[in-house]
Design an enzyme around this catalytic site. Structure first.
Site: not given
Ligand code: NOJ
Length: 553
Positions: A98, A196, A253
């Site tokens: 990640d 992320d 994401e």
């Molecule tokens: C998305 C992540 O999947 C989540 O778990 C996190 O809290 C936020 N981004 C901030 O990094």
């Protein structure tokens, strides 16, 4: 259609804090992942995506990185990570890590230097602004303003918690730091990255004020801060400098990318191999507040699913998932009040195997989230203090402020809390499900003894076995062209609560997938052919039993 390993792969997401603890501190660790590689191999997994394991104050469970080059001591050491990479490679399992590059932790040395010395070069690694007033009325994802005041009319910007200051991608030196980090991990031997919150890296509109969307006078950064004009320059550069090898798998994401622009992200020359689509995962919500639950029908779910699948297939490759560390468990989400009670294991098997058939039938790289293969359901949290997640606590407060009482606010939290999927993995019937010999950082779900992996591994009729079998069906030479590369086409005349679609290979071969999402017998019109999977012992082509799911070639 280009053939490449990650299109054919089945992935498994590991939340390292909750997977397997080997040293008794109550927190899962890298050695625990090594220990469980045989379990993953047997399941048929090709790669694991490990959520952040870097040094972190853990305000957001590792999504607040204090050093991109290290391992948090609670997870082990760099030697442990190197050992994992070696052992995983020996088992034929690749490792995806990640990357949290929209923000760092406020404990990162860059931010600490930036705070201490306004003239330090690190000041411009972040988004500091001088202003008498709060610079804009943007609301952060975790509540409150995105702006944090650090005295003397100085503010810094954070899309998420105030302990997660955003990095300033406009600064070329910062971008070089980012590329060095990625190249460091590629050299270590990882096979790719999950990026992320990557569509937040360009700030433009969210730096300005807009018409508020709520009584707090703020407007959500989800509306003004995602996928801003000019982001392409950063993403293209990152791709060119670090990710141009097509063997490197990248999954982003990427909220806020409209379907019509998907090709830029996932096309032949896209920035990433694939992106996660949230449209169907968020079917239960109207906007960012969990108390705004959406009434939805299976018809709505099908619309979202197939709009996503069809948009992706014309433009590139996709990622399919039903659960992750930010979602509640899929049995609760998709079956709502019909979801099996904790002690109704048979119903859990049926619902779990119905969703498994959906997941394995869709087009895109498959992601299974830890415990999904066991039919995990949401936990029971009796008070807000039992939650660890900062987002859940904020959402609970939002519900109270909106006038809901304690019980209702807790119910909204229960339905959606990220802690539902973060509870320790149930390995066996021992105390704490064999996850730890110590005290787990988050309590175990109380059903661990009945659904644990050990028990399901000994039962050929278990959901775990069903998953193993379905993964093999997907990979089988005879089905691969259809189930991996084939086009998706919805069977539109299926009744509302039946999800029906076919996968069609270039040579015309077809596989149909029929899933009855309801608790009643439903009509069907299934092609004649070889039955590839069925979660009932009986089968007929014209009807489906409650939650029956079949694949026919
Ligand atoms: C998305 C992540 O999947 C989540 O778990 C996190 O809290 C936020 N981004 C901030 O990094």
């Amino acid at each position: 259609m280009k053939r490449i390993w990650w299109k054919e792969a089945v992935g498994y997401q590991i939340y390292p804090k909750s997977f397997k603890d080997t040293n008794g501190d109550g927190i899962g660790d890298i050695k625990g992942i090594v220990e469980k590689l045989p379990y993953l191999k047997e399941l048929g997994i090709d790669f694991i995506w490990i959520c952040p394991f870097y040094p972190s104050p853990m305000k957001d469970n590792g999504y607040d990185v204090a050093d991109y080059y290290g391992i948090d001591p609670c997870f082990g050491t760099m030697e442990d990570m190197e050992f994992l990479l070696k052992k995983a490679d020996e088992s034929g399992i690749r490792v995806i890590v990640d990357m949290v590059l929209n923000h760092s932790s406020d404990q990162h040395k860059w931010f600490q230097e930036a705070l201490k010395d306004p003239n330090s070069k690190y000041r411009d690694y972040y988004m500091f602004v001088q202003s008498k007033e709060r610079p804009s009325n943007t609301r952060s994802c975790f509540g409150g303003s995105v702006w944090e005041n650090v005295g003397e009319d100085t503010w810094y910007y954070h899309t998420f918690d105030k302990s997660q200051p955003d990095l300033n991608w406009e600064n070329p030196q910062l971008r070089e730091e980012v590329y060095n980090i990625l190249n460091f991990w590629i050299e270590k031997g990882v096979s790719g990255f999950r990026f992320d919150a990557i569509t937040y890296i360009k700030k433009a509109d969210s730096l300005k004020s807009h018409e508020p969307d709520n009584t707090d006078g703020l407007i959500g950064v989800e509306k003004t801060g995602q996928n801003q004009k000019g982001i392409d320059k950063f993403l293209r550069e990152m791709n060119r400098k670090c990710l141009s090898d097509p063997e490197i798998m990248t999954v982003a994401e990427a909220p806020g990318v409209p379907y019509e622009n998907l090709a830029e992200f996932i096309g032949e020359d896209g920035y990433f191999s694939m992106v996660f689509d949230f449209s169907y995962a968020d079917i239960d919500l109207c906007g960012p507040n969990w108390y705004n639950q959406a009434p939805w029908t299976f018809g709505d779910l099908k619309k979202l699913l197939f709009r996503s699948q069809c948009s992706v297939q014309t433009q590139g490759w996709g990622a399919v998932y039903l659960e992750n560390h930010d979602q509640s468990r899929s049995l609760n989400k998709y079956f709502r009040e019909k979801a099996a009670a904790k002690d109704d294991l048979h119903l859990r098997f049926l619902q779990g195997s119905a969703l498994a058939a959906l997941l394995m039938g869709l087009r895109g790289t498959v992601f299974i989230y830890q415990g999904e293969e066991l039919g995990s359901v949401n936990g029971t949290f009796n008070s807000i203090e039992e939650y660890d997640d900062l987002n859940t606590r904020d959402q609970y407060q939002r519900a109270l402020r909106a006038g809901f009482d304690v019980a209702q606010s807790l119910k909204f939290a229960n339905d959606r809390s990220r802690d539902n999927s973060r509870m320790p993995f149930p390995w066996n019937e021992e105390e704490h499900g064999g996850f730890t010999s110590g005290t787990p950082w988050l309590k175990c779900n109380d059903d661990y003894a009945s659904i644990c992996a050990e028990k399901q591994s000994q039962d050929k009729n278990s959901l775990l076995y069903y998953y193993r079998n379905l993964i093999q069906v997907r990979k089988d030479e005879a089905n691969r062209e259809c189930l991996i590369y084939g086009e998706v086409r919805e069977i539109e005349n299926a009744v509302e609560s039946v999800i029906a679609f076919e996968r069609i290979a270039e040579n015309g071969e077809k596989i149909q997938i029929w899933i009855n999402m309801s608790d009643e017998i439903q009509k069907a019109d299934i092609i004649e052919g070889e039955l590839l999977c069925n979660n009932y012992s009986e089968f007929n082509r014209t009807s489906l039993q409650p939650y029956q799911a079949v694949m026919v070639r």
